[in-house]
Design a protein around this motif. Sequence first.
Motif, PDB file in Angstrom:
ATOM      1  N   LYS A 160       0.879  -1.164   0.035  1.00 25.13           N
ATOM      2  CA  LYS A 160       0.026   0.029  -0.190  1.00 25.13           C
ATOM      3  C   LYS A 160       0.965   1.169  -0.149  1.00 25.13           C
ATOM      4  O   LYS A 160       0.491   2.359  -0.254  1.00 25.13           O
ATOM      5  N   LEU A 161       2.225   1.064   0.216  1.00 26.69           N
ATOM      6  CA  LEU A 161       3.030   2.218   0.142  1.00 26.69           C
ATOM      7  C   LEU A 161       3.613   2.282  -1.158  1.00 26.69           C
ATOM      8  O   LEU A 161       4.420   3.251  -1.514  1.00 26.69           O
ATOM      9  N   TYR A 162       3.333   1.555  -2.267  1.00 24.37           N
ATOM     10  CA  TYR A 162       3.810   1.535  -3.485  1.00 24.37           C
ATOM     11  C   TYR A 162       3.714   2.889  -4.244  1.00 24.37           C
ATOM     12  O   TYR A 162       4.603   3.228  -4.799  1.00 24.37           O
ATOM     13  N   PRO A 163       2.461   3.371  -4.384  1.00 21.10           N
ATOM     14  CA  PRO A 163       2.386   4.407  -5.047  1.00 21.10           C
ATOM     15  C   PRO A 163       3.152   5.770  -4.969  1.00 21.10           C
ATOM     16  O   PRO A 163       3.689   6.173  -5.923  1.00 21.10           O
ATOM     17  N   CYS A 164       3.332   6.184  -3.849  1.00 26.06           N
ATOM     18  CA  CYS A 164       4.097   7.362  -3.421  1.00 26.06           C
ATOM     19  C   CYS A 164       4.757   7.718  -1.940  1.00 26.06           C
ATOM     20  O   CYS A 164       3.695   8.246  -1.389  1.00 26.06           O
ATOM     21  N   PRO A 165       5.501   6.958  -1.419  1.00 23.96           N
ATOM     22  CA  PRO A 165       5.612   6.946   0.157  1.00 23.96           C
ATOM     23  C   PRO A 165       5.861   8.464   0.473  1.00 23.96           C
ATOM     24  O   PRO A 165       5.573   8.697   1.605  1.00 23.96           O
ATOM     25  N   ALA A 166       6.418   9.362  -0.427  1.00 20.99           N
ATOM     26  CA  ALA A 166       6.827  10.636  -0.037  1.00 20.99           C
ATOM     27  C   ALA A 166       5.290  11.453   0.242  1.00 20.99           C
ATOM     28  O   ALA A 166       5.138  12.608   0.949  1.00 20.99           O
ATOM     29  N   ALA A 167       4.370  11.084  -0.520  1.00 18.00           N
ATOM     30  CA  ALA A 167       3.096  11.772  -0.086  1.00 18.00           C
ATOM     31  C   ALA A 167       2.209  11.138   0.913  1.00 18.00           C
ATOM     32  O   ALA A 167       1.078  11.328   1.081  1.00 18.00           O
ATOM     33  N   THR A 168       2.456   9.963   1.521  1.00 14.19           N
ATOM     34  CA  THR A 168       1.648   8.984   2.083  1.00 14.19           C
ATOM     35  C   THR A 168       1.990   9.512   3.710  1.00 14.19           C
ATOM     36  O   THR A 168       2.961  10.023   4.256  1.00 14.19           O
ATOM     37  N   GLU A 169       0.766   9.511   4.449  1.00 13.94           N
ATOM     38  CA  GLU A 169       0.499  10.088   5.734  1.00 13.94           C
ATOM     39  C   GLU A 169       0.187   8.794   6.484  1.00 13.94           C
ATOM     40  O   GLU A 169      -0.663   7.938   6.057  1.00 13.94           O
ATOM     41  N   VAL A 170       0.401   8.925   7.800  1.00 14.62           N
ATOM     42  CA  VAL A 170      -0.057   7.656   8.743  1.00 14.62           C
ATOM     43  C   VAL A 170      -0.977   8.412  10.002  1.00 14.62           C
ATOM     44  O   VAL A 170      -0.483   9.363  10.233  1.00 14.62           O
ATOM     45  N   TYR A 171      -2.052   7.861  10.411  1.00  9.95           N
ATOM     46  CA  TYR A 171      -3.053   8.359  11.405  1.00  9.95           C
ATOM     47  C   TYR A 171      -2.437   7.987  12.828  1.00  9.95           C
ATOM     48  O   TYR A 171      -1.945   6.937  13.066  1.00  9.95           O
ATOM     49  N   ASP A 172      -2.317   9.221  13.512  1.00 11.21           N
ATOM     50  CA  ASP A 172      -1.901   8.949  14.921  1.00 11.21           C
ATOM     51  C   ASP A 172      -3.228   9.058  15.593  1.00 11.21           C
ATOM     52  O   ASP A 172      -3.931   9.929  16.054  1.00 11.21           O
ATOM     53  N   CYS A 173      -3.619   7.673  16.161  1.00  4.41           N
ATOM     54  CA  CYS A 173      -4.913   7.566  16.899  1.00  4.41           C
ATOM     55  C   CYS A 173      -5.082   8.360  18.309  1.00  4.41           C
ATOM     56  O   CYS A 173      -5.953   8.590  18.893  1.00  4.41           O
ATOM     57  N   ALA A 174      -3.855   8.564  18.773  1.00  2.00           N
ATOM     58  CA  ALA A 174      -3.361   9.139  20.047  1.00  2.00           C
ATOM     59  C   ALA A 174      -3.811  10.791  20.140  1.00  2.00           C
ATOM     60  O   ALA A 174      -4.273  11.123  20.888  1.00  2.00           O
TER      61      ALA A 174
END
Length: 232
Positions: A184-198
């Motif tokens: 799921k990181l394949y398309p563009c890691p530089a534009a990818t964000e990860v959710y911080d549930c805290a």
Amino acid sequence: MQGEVLDFYLSQGYYRMHQDLFTCRFLPLDESLYTVHWLRLDLGRVSFGSEQRRLLRQNKRFTAVVRPFRLTAEYEELYARYRSSITFDAPETVEAFLLAGAQHNVFTTHVIELRDGEQLIAAGIFDSGEQSLAGIMNFYDPAYRKHSLGKHLMLLKIIYALQEDKAYYYPGYVVHNYPKFDYKLYPCPAATEVYDCATGYWLPFSWDVVAAQSAELLKNWPPKFSEEGEAE
């Protein structure tokens, strides 16, 4: 479901399951407990690299058409061939994946059909909000495995989202220390964000960020319960 409602829940780390929305923080796999980390791509920052552009060129001879999703026997037949070739658990049918017996689809759902001549070789299903697009499922003819059609469909969904002026593309989640979901990181890691549930914030993706989130989640697992049975 109204588009802005889907936008909101996606932005809070929720995702579609059948005709509902859910979220999770943990995933039990192989008798171990892993942590879940939801992803999105900021489409304004997406730039395909040489590998992604090469894949699009290699598969250019296939015809891609986007249409409103309607369940058909053709999709089910293709999915059955796909499911027979995979090594992980998956619902038995497209209907079971998306509808689970429901008679009405509450989401605004489309499908990208990929054809080699007249033959349907892959299908990518997604839901649309006002500002977002959520990739729900991809499946393909195993005879075309060498063409990386699952990754190709992710790129096509992103291209469609850009054409529709969407702000975000949600591909699902990765799992810390379990690389099966890393595609799921394949398309563009530089534009990818990860959710911080805290904190409720989306952070630039890195494995260091994921590791820190995972450690924090596992620190409080299992939860302690009071005498009244409530988590402390």
